[in-house]
Design an enzyme around this catalytic site. Structure first.
Site, PDB file in Angstrom:
ATOM      1  N   GLU A  40       0.864  -1.215   0.066  1.00  0.00           N
ATOM      2  CA  GLU A  40      -0.035   0.075  -0.095  1.00  0.00           C
ATOM      3  C   GLU A  40       0.696   1.179  -0.066  1.00  0.00           C
ATOM      4  O   GLU A  40       1.908   1.511   0.800  1.00  0.00           O
ATOM      5  CB  GLU A  40      -0.951   0.190   1.185  1.00  0.00           C
ATOM      6  CG  GLU A  40      -1.758   1.102   1.210  1.00  0.00           C
ATOM      7  CD  GLU A  40      -2.534   1.648   0.184  1.00  0.00           C
ATOM      8  OE1 GLU A  40      -3.237   0.633  -0.136  1.00  0.00           O
ATOM      9  OE2 GLU A  40      -2.879   2.665  -0.048  1.00  0.00           O
ATOM     10  N   THR A  82      -6.078   1.722  -5.277  1.00  0.00           N
ATOM     11  CA  THR A  82      -5.622   0.286  -5.038  1.00  0.00           C
ATOM     12  C   THR A  82      -6.227  -0.820  -5.845  1.00  0.00           C
ATOM     13  O   THR A  82      -5.581  -1.610  -6.323  1.00  0.00           O
ATOM     14  CB  THR A  82      -5.819   0.297  -3.478  1.00  0.00           C
ATOM     15  OG1 THR A  82      -5.181   1.224  -2.613  1.00  0.00           O
ATOM     16  CG2 THR A  82      -5.433  -1.005  -2.832  1.00  0.00           C
ATOM     17  N   HIS A 196      -1.365   2.892   4.705  1.00  0.00           N
ATOM     18  CA  HIS A 196      -2.208   3.750   4.039  1.00  0.00           C
ATOM     19  C   HIS A 196      -2.487   5.116   4.781  1.00  0.00           C
ATOM     20  O   HIS A 196      -2.099   5.029   5.782  1.00  0.00           O
ATOM     21  CB  HIS A 196      -3.591   3.157   4.151  1.00  0.00           C
ATOM     22  CG  HIS A 196      -4.734   3.760   3.157  1.00  0.00           C
ATOM     23  ND1 HIS A 196      -5.340   4.886   3.775  1.00  0.00           N
ATOM     24  CD2 HIS A 196      -4.991   3.516   1.965  1.00  0.00           C
ATOM     25  CE1 HIS A 196      -6.323   5.246   2.511  1.00  0.00           C
ATOM     26  NE2 HIS A 196      -6.051   4.413   1.454  1.00  0.00           N
ATOM     27  N   ASP A 257       1.620  -0.142  -5.130  1.00  0.00           N
ATOM     28  CA  ASP A 257       0.256   0.109  -5.881  1.00  0.00           C
ATOM     29  C   ASP A 257       0.172   1.605  -6.589  1.00  0.00           C
ATOM     30  O   ASP A 257      -0.143   1.635  -7.542  1.00  0.00           O
ATOM     31  CB  ASP A 257      -0.938  -0.161  -5.071  1.00  0.00           C
ATOM     32  CG  ASP A 257      -1.107   0.845  -3.683  1.00  0.00           C
ATOM     33  OD1 ASP A 257      -0.132   1.329  -3.440  1.00  0.00           O
ATOM     34  OD2 ASP A 257      -2.123   0.415  -3.089  1.00  0.00           O
ATOM     35  N   HIS A 258       0.664   2.501  -5.653  1.00  0.00           N
ATOM     36  CA  HIS A 258       0.542   3.977  -5.944  1.00  0.00           C
ATOM     37  C   HIS A 258       1.210   4.639  -4.875  1.00  0.00           C
ATOM     38  O   HIS A 258       1.448   4.343  -3.971  1.00  0.00           O
ATOM     39  CB  HIS A 258      -0.893   4.345  -6.031  1.00  0.00           C
ATOM     40  CG  HIS A 258      -1.832   4.143  -4.828  1.00  0.00           C
ATOM     41  ND1 HIS A 258      -1.513   4.820  -3.809  1.00  0.00           N
ATOM     42  CD2 HIS A 258      -2.633   3.136  -4.799  1.00  0.00           C
ATOM     43  CE1 HIS A 258      -2.505   4.356  -2.929  1.00  0.00           C
ATOM     44  NE2 HIS A 258      -3.114   3.481  -3.325  1.00  0.00           N
TER      45      HIS A 258
HETATM   46  C1  GP9 Z   1      -8.211  -0.452   1.095  1.00  0.00           C
HETATM   47  C2  GP9 Z   1      -7.926   0.373  -0.131  1.00  0.00           C
HETATM   48  C3  GP9 Z   1      -7.292   1.782   0.261  1.00  0.00           C
HETATM   49  O1  GP9 Z   1      -9.171  -1.468   0.920  1.00  0.00           O
HETATM   50  O2  GP9 Z   1      -8.416   0.447  -1.390  1.00  0.00           O
HETATM   51  O3  GP9 Z   1      -7.963   2.851  -0.171  1.00  0.00           O
HETATM   52  P1  GP9 Z   1      -7.471   3.622  -1.707  1.00  0.00           P
HETATM   53  O4  GP9 Z   1      -5.801   3.715  -1.581  1.00  0.00           O
HETATM   54  O5  GP9 Z   1      -7.629   2.552  -2.632  1.00  0.00           O
HETATM   55  O6  GP9 Z   1      -8.007   4.802  -1.959  1.00  0.00           O
END
Ligand code: GP9
Length: 405
Positions: A40, A82, A196, A257-258
């Site tokens: 994340e 995500t 996150h 992911d980002h």
């Molecule tokens: C958690 C997730 C996190 O399930 O999707 O939030 P995002 O980074 O997608 O806004």
């Protein structure tokens, strides 16, 4: 149902990638388990970074030493954040200009890595400690063809960080589940969550990694502590897999992911960030996430400098797993066999933006280029912009034509 008239060869021709005739490494991980970790908000500048002599990500740094590591790899998510990353790596298709894939195409049956592996006798499962309805993942997972999923109901509430169970719980309970499935080949896709936004790790979980006083109270401090925690939990998982004797039978993949540390936050603490990195922090850092692939028994690391993106994950892994992809439409390229690339970016960059081997081109009313090498200086984007727009359109046309699940 509409018929698709283009082929993979057409896609690669538009991209300008070299045809791959006898791919290297084909099948070197055939019939091995696949564990793929999506970290994340995890950016590439963290890898190898030291602050006051302490590594932010010691476990990933160790993994890099025994893996293929792609430091010029980019996130390509759209509005689905995500969940879009989960989609792109498993399908080698592009996200949308507007809306998350799971919201717009959650009813479709995507040809995907899980479906390819299901067909080869694998058990395929995805593990994420949030509620599965978040980002319509209850549609997305069947759309991607996973045999099953494990969400917050499975991970429970005894040790929460931010939006769900801590990464430690994610890895511990997943390892337990994988133990039950040993004997059958499996593909486990784990989506970590503790790092996150707003990156608040409970103080009881902090270790001896400490930041100098000038980081105190900053967004960057939280980001570094959270990603350090995510790395530690991942290291514990790797140890567990070794203890469980699964490590040597597993193709182990990690990617980000980002972004988590946006440019405006970096600009607020420009001198601190510049001294931390020893260079300026730019939009390149924002989109640059790590991609690490460890083939079973691999002893020595190799840094691969070719440019890649999340769309390239499926073809890269399919080659290692010895699964031909010639009959499955895919927009990515096998990064271990190709050295030229053209990647689409949308939503977080204006439509028409792209990344190739030389430049990040950010389109829009005031387009600009961020060179990645010497040839990127003064790069004329018109032709690649037209190519990428064509590819993004083809990806949507293809998804429109897919049957429902
Ligand atoms: C958690 C997730 C996190 O399930 O999707 O939030 P995002 O980074 O997608 O806004």
């Amino acid at each position: 149902q509409r018929k698709i008239t283009f082929t993979n060869a057409d896609i690669q021709k538009i991209k300008g990638t070299d045809p791959i005739v006898n791919p290297q490494y084909f099948g070197v991980a055939k019939d091995k388990n696949v564990i793929m970790i999506q970290l994340e908000s995890f950016q590439n500048f963290l890898i190898g970074l030291k602050i006051n002599g302490q590594e932010v990500t010691p476990n990933l740094n160790q993994l890099v030493k025994e893996s293929y590591y792609f430091p010029r790899f980019f996130s390509q998510i759209g509005q689905g954040n995500t969940s879009d990353a989960e989609f792109i790596v498993n399908s080698s298709l592009y996200p949308l200009e507007n809306g998350g894939i799971s919201q717009v195409y959650g009813n479709k049956a995507f040809p995907s890595l899980p479906r390819l592996l299901n067909a080869s006798g694998y058990w395929t499962a995805t593990f994420h400690p949030n509620d599965v309805s978040f980002w319509n993942r209850d549609d997305l997972y069947p759309a991607l063809g996973f045999s099953t999923y494990f969400d917050d109901d499975f991970f429970g509430k005894e040790d929460l960080v931010g939006m769900g169970a801590s990464d430690e719980v994610l890895y511990r309970k997943t390892a337990g589940e994988l133990q039950k499935h040993r004997g059958q080949k499996f593909y486990a896709h784990l989506i970590s969550l503790s790092s996150h936004h707003p990156f608040e790790i409970p103080s009881a979980k902090l270790d001896s990694f400490t930041l100098p006083p000038d980081y105190s109270g900053t967004f960057l401090e939280n980001y570094l502590l959270a990603t350090h925690y995510a790395d530690r939990a991942l290291g514990q998982f790797i140890d567990q897999l070794k203890q469980d004797q699964l490590w040597d039978d597993t193709l182990f993949v990690v990617y980000g992911d980002h972004f988590g540390f946006p440019l405006d936050q970096a600009n607020k603490r420009k001198s601190l960030v510049t001294s931390m990195l020893g260079r300026d922090y730019t939009i390149r850092d924002v989109f640059n996430v790590p991609f690490i692939v460890k083939v079973p028994h691999q002893q020595t690391g190799e840094v691969r400098e070719n440019v890649g993106g999340q769309v390239d994950v499926l073809p890269t892994l399919a080659n290692l797993l010895g699964i031909p992809l010639d009959k499955q439409i895919h927009f990515g390229t096998d990064l271990l066999n190709s050295h030229r690339n053209l990647l689409g970016e949308r939503f977080y960059m204006p439509e028409g933006s792209f990344i190739n081997d030389h430049v990040i081109h950010v389109d829009g009313k005031q387009p600009y280029n961020v060179p990645l090498d010497e040839q990127g200086i003064g790069y004329e984007p018109a032709e690649d912009k037209q190519r990428i727009q064509q590819l993004l359109k083809m990806s949507e046309e293809y998804m429109d034509a897919l049957p429902e699940h």
